[in-house]
Design a protein around this motif. Structure first.
Motif, PDB file in Angstrom:
ATOM      1  N   CYS A 248       0.664  -1.049  -0.014  1.00  9.72           N
ATOM      2  CA  CYS A 248       0.033   0.014   0.108  1.00  9.72           C
ATOM      3  C   CYS A 248       0.786   1.133   0.039  1.00  9.72           C
ATOM      4  CB  CYS A 248      -0.811  -0.222   1.290  1.00  9.72           C
ATOM      5  SG  CYS A 248      -2.210  -0.949   1.052  1.00  9.72           S
ATOM      6  N   ASP A 249       1.949   1.208   0.710  1.00  5.89           N
ATOM      7  CA  ASP A 249       2.943   2.439   0.790  1.00  5.89           C
ATOM      8  C   ASP A 249       3.400   2.575  -0.575  1.00  5.89           C
ATOM      9  OD1 ASP A 249       4.329   4.523   2.104  1.00  5.89           O
ATOM     10  OD2 ASP A 249       6.096   3.187   2.032  1.00  5.89           O
ATOM     11  N   ARG A 252       0.848   4.026  -2.808  1.00  3.80           N
ATOM     12  CA  ARG A 252       0.452   5.303  -2.615  1.00  3.80           C
ATOM     13  C   ARG A 252       1.587   6.415  -3.267  1.00  3.80           C
ATOM     14  NH1 ARG A 252      -1.488   3.807   2.701  1.00  3.80           N
ATOM     15  NH2 ARG A 252       0.616   3.806   3.556  1.00  3.80           N
ATOM     16  N   ARG A 253       3.030   5.871  -3.116  1.00  2.00           N
ATOM     17  CA  ARG A 253       3.887   6.839  -3.656  1.00  2.00           C
ATOM     18  C   ARG A 253       3.607   6.851  -5.151  1.00  2.00           C
ATOM     19  NH1 ARG A 253       8.459   7.410   0.182  1.00  2.00           N
ATOM     20  NH2 ARG A 253       7.843   6.608   2.004  1.00  2.00           N
ATOM     21  N   PHE A 255       1.219   6.647  -6.931  1.00  2.00           N
ATOM     22  CA  PHE A 255      -0.015   7.384  -7.219  1.00  2.00           C
ATOM     23  C   PHE A 255       0.569   9.021  -7.340  1.00  2.00           C
ATOM     24  CE2 PHE A 255      -3.711   9.992  -6.443  1.00  2.00           C
ATOM     25  CZ  PHE A 255      -4.572   9.363  -6.977  1.00  2.00           C
ATOM     26  N   GLN A 256       1.478   9.314  -6.605  1.00  2.00           N
ATOM     27  CA  GLN A 256       1.988  10.568  -6.843  1.00  2.00           C
ATOM     28  C   GLN A 256       2.893  10.699  -8.045  1.00  2.00           C
ATOM     29  OE1 GLN A 256       3.980  11.490  -3.188  1.00  2.00           O
ATOM     30  NE2 GLN A 256       1.979  11.263  -1.937  1.00  2.00           N
TER      31      GLN A 256
END
Length: 269
Positions: A248-249, A252-253, A255-256
Motif C-alpha cells: 500500500c505504501d 501510494r507513492r 500514485f504521486q
C-alpha cells in the motif's frame, strides 16, 4: 532472461525506482503446484519467473533423487562428468537430468555455477550490508534482511528464493526417520548449519576470483556469512513476502509519481 507479460514500462517515461518494487516475485503466486490448469496473470508482478535453467534442474534432480543421500554436497564428484554437464548447459542444450546422473555430480555442478557467476547471487555492493545483519538479533535482523532482499534485481531475487526453498527441503531431510513399515530412512546429515557453511561463500562473495584481495576472507566474515545464510534458509518464506502495508505504501507513492501505472494495475486486478 524473461519476457514481460505486459507493457507496463511503456506507460510512463518516468524511470521511477518504485516500479522495481512491483517486480518482486510472490512465492504464493509462483508456486508451481497452484492451479496448474489455469493461466492467471500475476497480480503485481509484470516479470515472469527468472531462474536459470541449470539452477532449477539441479535443484529438482536432487529433490527427486538425492534427499536421502548422505553428505550430498560434501562427498566428491567426478570432475570429468561435471565438466561435461557444464559444457552442455553452456552450449544451450536442453540437458535432461534423470536418475542416471550422480547426485554428487549434480550437486557439484550447482555449487560451481553459483561460485562462478560473473556477479554473485547477492551482488557484491550489498555484501557489507548483508554481513552487518549478523550482529543483529530477532525481529530487527529479519526486518533488515527482508529490506535488503527487496534491493536484489528480480533475476537474483527469483534465483535466490528457488535456491533457499531447495536448501530448506534438503535440511528437512537431514535427520534419519522411520517409514510406515518401520524401516529406517537415512538422513542426509546436511543440517541448515552445514548447508550454510557449504553455500555461504558461493552466494556472498566480497571479491570475484582474480580480483584484488580475492580469497582473503577473515574469520569474522566467514562466521557472519554462515550465520546470515542460516537465517535466510530458516526464514525464506516470510522474508520474501511483501506485506500488505508495504504494498500500500508503494502504491501510494506511485500514485504521486506514476498515476497511469496505478490505473493500469488496478484494472488488471
Amino acid at each position: 532472461g524473461a519476457m514481460s507479460v505486459d507493457s507496463i514500462a511503456d506507460l510512463s517515461d518516468n524511470a521511477s525506482k518504485l516500479l522495481e518494487a512491483l517486480q518482486l516475485s510472490h512465492p504464493h503466486e509462483l508456486d508451481p503446484r497452484r492451479s496448474l490448469g489455469k493461466k492467471k496473470t500475476l497480480s503485481l508482478n509484470p516479470i515472469s519467473w527468472q531462474v536459470p535453467r541449470i539452477v532449477d534442474r539441479c535443484c529438482k534432480h536432487i529433490e527427486t533423487h538425492g534427499l536421502q543421500t548422505v553428505g550430498i554436497f560434501r562427498v566428491g564428484s567426478s570432475k570429468k562428468r561435471v565438466q561435461q554437464l557444464r559444457e552442455e548447459f553452456d552450449r544451450g542444450l536442453d540437458v535432461y537430468l534423470d536418475e542416471h546422473q550422480s547426485v554428487h555430480d549434480v550437486a557439484a555442478l550447482l555449487k560451481e555455477f553459483l561460485r562462478d557467476m560473473p556477479d554473485s547471487l547477492i551482488p557484491g555492493e550489498l555484501y557489507a550490508a548483508f554481513l552487518s545483519t549478523a550482529s543483529m538479533e530477532g525481529p530487527a535482523q529479519l526486518a533488515a534482511l527482508q529490506l535488503l532482499l527487496f534491493l536484489l534485481p528480480p533475476c537474483h531475487s527469483d534465483t535466490l528464493h528457488r535456491l533457499l526453498r531447495f536448501l530448506s527441503e534438503v535440511a528437512r531431510h537431514a535427520e534419519s526417520s522411520w517409514g510406515p513399515d518401520g524401516q529406517e530412512i537415512p538422513g542426509n546429515k546436511m543440517t541448515v548449519s552445514n548447508l550454510a557453511t557449504v553455500f555461504g561463500p558461493n552466494i556472498l562473495q566480497k571479491e570475484k576470483p582474480g580480483e584484488k584481495d580475492a580469497g582473503a576472507m577473515n574469520f569474522e566474515d566467514s562466521a557472519a556469512i554462515i550465520l546470515v545464510l542460516q537465517r535466510l534458509i530458516e526464514h525464506y518464506q516470510t522474508l520474501f513476502m511483501v506485506s500488505p502495508e508495504m504494498q500500500c505504501d508503494v502504491l501510494r507513492r506511485l500514485f504521486q509519481t506514476d498515476p497511469d501505472v496505478i490505473d493500469h494495475l488496478l484494472r488488471r486486478k
